[in-house]
Design a protein around this motif. Sequence first.
Motif, mmCIF file in Angstrom:
data_model
loop_
_atom_site.group_PDB
_atom_site.id
_atom_site.type_symbol
_atom_site.label_atom_id
_atom_site.label_comp_id
_atom_site.label_asym_id
_atom_site.label_seq_id
_atom_site.Cartn_x
_atom_site.Cartn_y
_atom_site.Cartn_z
ATOM 1 N N ARG A 1 0.800 -1.223 0.000
ATOM 2 C CA ARG A 1 0.000 0.000 0.000
ATOM 3 C C ARG A 1 0.833 1.274 0.000
ATOM 4 N N ALA A 2 2.119 1.171 0.316
ATOM 5 C CA ALA A 2 2.971 2.362 0.344
ATOM 6 C C ALA A 2 3.586 2.675 -1.012
ATOM 7 N N ILE A 3 3.369 1.812 -2.006
ATOM 8 C CA ILE A 3 3.850 2.088 -3.364
ATOM 9 C C ILE A 3 2.827 2.966 -4.071
ATOM 10 N N THR A 4 3.281 4.068 -4.630
ATOM 11 C CA THR A 4 2.390 5.035 -5.254
ATOM 12 C C THR A 4 2.446 4.948 -6.777
ATOM 13 N N ASP A 5 1.610 5.771 -7.430
ATOM 14 C CA ASP A 5 1.635 5.850 -8.897
ATOM 15 C C ASP A 5 3.018 6.232 -9.407
ATOM 16 N N ALA A 6 3.667 7.174 -8.717
ATOM 17 C CA ALA A 6 4.999 7.626 -9.135
ATOM 18 C C ALA A 6 6.011 6.489 -9.061
ATOM 19 N N GLY A 7 5.891 5.659 -8.022
ATOM 20 C CA GLY A 7 6.805 4.530 -7.887
ATOM 21 C C GLY A 7 6.631 3.512 -8.987
ATOM 22 N N LEU A 8 5.382 3.232 -9.334
ATOM 23 C CA LEU A 8 5.128 2.258 -10.399
ATOM 24 C C LEU A 8 5.528 2.818 -11.759
ATOM 25 N N GLU A 9 5.353 4.117 -11.949
ATOM 26 C CA GLU A 9 5.760 4.738 -13.210
ATOM 27 C C GLU A 9 7.272 4.647 -13.376
ATOM 28 N N HIS A 10 8.018 4.929 -12.303
ATOM 29 C CA HIS A 10 9.485 4.821 -12.362
ATOM 30 C C HIS A 10 9.898 3.381 -12.672
ATOM 31 N N PHE A 11 9.230 2.431 -12.027
ATOM 32 C CA PHE A 11 9.542 1.025 -12.258
ATOM 33 C C PHE A 11 9.304 0.646 -13.721
ATOM 34 N N SER A 12 8.190 1.112 -14.294
ATOM 35 C CA SER A 12 7.855 0.744 -15.673
ATOM 36 C C SER A 12 8.899 1.233 -16.668
ATOM 37 N N LYS A 13 9.536 2.354 -16.372
ATOM 38 C CA LYS A 13 10.570 2.879 -17.261
ATOM 39 C C LYS A 13 11.891 2.158 -17.079
ATOM 40 N N ALA A 14 12.133 1.678 -15.848
ATOM 41 C CA ALA A 14 13.391 0.980 -15.563
ATOM 42 C C ALA A 14 13.348 -0.479 -15.976
ATOM 43 N N CYS A 15 12.149 -1.067 -16.058
ATOM 44 C CA CYS A 15 11.992 -2.485 -16.434
ATOM 45 C C CYS A 15 11.024 -2.606 -17.611
ATOM 46 N N PRO A 16 11.393 -2.111 -18.789
ATOM 47 C CA PRO A 16 10.473 -2.131 -19.932
ATOM 48 C C PRO A 16 10.195 -3.517 -20.485
ATOM 49 N N SER A 17 10.989 -4.529 -20.068
ATOM 50 C CA SER A 17 10.788 -5.888 -20.584
ATOM 51 C C SER A 17 9.772 -6.677 -19.761
ATOM 52 N N LEU A 18 9.101 -6.034 -18.814
ATOM 53 C CA LEU A 18 8.120 -6.727 -17.984
ATOM 54 C C LEU A 18 7.023 -7.330 -18.857
ATOM 55 N N ARG A 19 6.698 -8.601 -18.586
ATOM 56 C CA ARG A 19 5.671 -9.300 -19.359
ATOM 57 C C ARG A 19 4.425 -9.598 -18.540
ATOM 58 N N LYS A 20 4.595 -9.678 -17.215
ATOM 59 C CA LYS A 20 3.450 -10.008 -16.369
ATOM 60 C C LYS A 20 3.472 -9.164 -15.108
ATOM 61 N N LEU A 21 2.327 -8.541 -14.806
ATOM 62 C CA LEU A 21 2.152 -7.814 -13.548
ATOM 63 C C LEU A 21 0.902 -8.325 -12.858
ATOM 64 N N SER A 22 1.069 -8.730 -11.608
ATOM 65 C CA SER A 22 -0.059 -9.143 -10.780
ATOM 66 C C SER A 22 -0.047 -8.277 -9.534
ATOM 67 N N CYS A 23 -1.137 -7.572 -9.268
ATOM 68 C CA CYS A 23 -1.177 -6.681 -8.122
ATOM 69 C C CYS A 23 -2.530 -6.777 -7.426
ATOM 70 N N SER A 24 -2.493 -6.778 -6.116
ATOM 71 C CA SER A 24 -3.725 -6.833 -5.338
ATOM 72 C C SER A 24 -3.560 -6.013 -4.069
#
Length: 219
Positions: A126-149
């Motif tokens: 719950r402490a991960i924000t939109d900004a954190g996920l946006e930064h992650f998406s740019k640093a790991c562009p090869s991501l193929r699967k995301l599961s979040c709950s």
Amino acid sequence: MNCQLVNDVIPHLGLDPPPPQQDLTLLLPSECLSAVFAKLPASDRNNCSLVCKRWHSVDATSRGHATLEARHDLVKHIKPLLLRFDHLTSISLKCPRHVLSIDDSALALVAKMSPNLHKLKLKSCRAITDAGLEHFSKACPSLRKLSCSSCGFGAIGLNAIVLNCGDLEDLSVKRFKRLLENPPLDAIASGKGKLRRLSLKDVCNAQFFGTLISSAKGL
């Protein structure tokens, strides 16, 4: 009959003494040993990695997935863990309920240490924000699967994953309320259209995924 007694009796019987005990795993190529490790449950594999230096090394270089308890203090352990397991392509970060989770800085460190990550699972972070996920998406562009709950980010973070991770094939979103609290101005983006699997459960305003669904011809 114990071993010492057997060894005392054998010469009197005219038999050759037994060969000295050997570590037969030394005859196994590292590839075979890693294949055995891959069949073990996580707890057994963890124990095997402590047997000797060779097993420790083979486990570290062949392990592709890790599940970590994503409490807030995990951040100080991430770097040594990912330095040891430098071939990970899949990471699960699960935080117990009602416990402070890792934040954006920890997720950024994961992205920095594992840029070739293909699968990421976030649970109760719950402490991960939109900004954190946006930064992650740019640093790991090869991501193929995301599961979040039950996470803290919302539509902006999900949009960043869809737009920046061009190979995304599998998206699972469960128990999300942020879409209702802060609904996006536009629908979730269509991305690159490579999505093959989409799972939505207990998601408020799920209609915002309509554009993403219609663009994914292989869904």
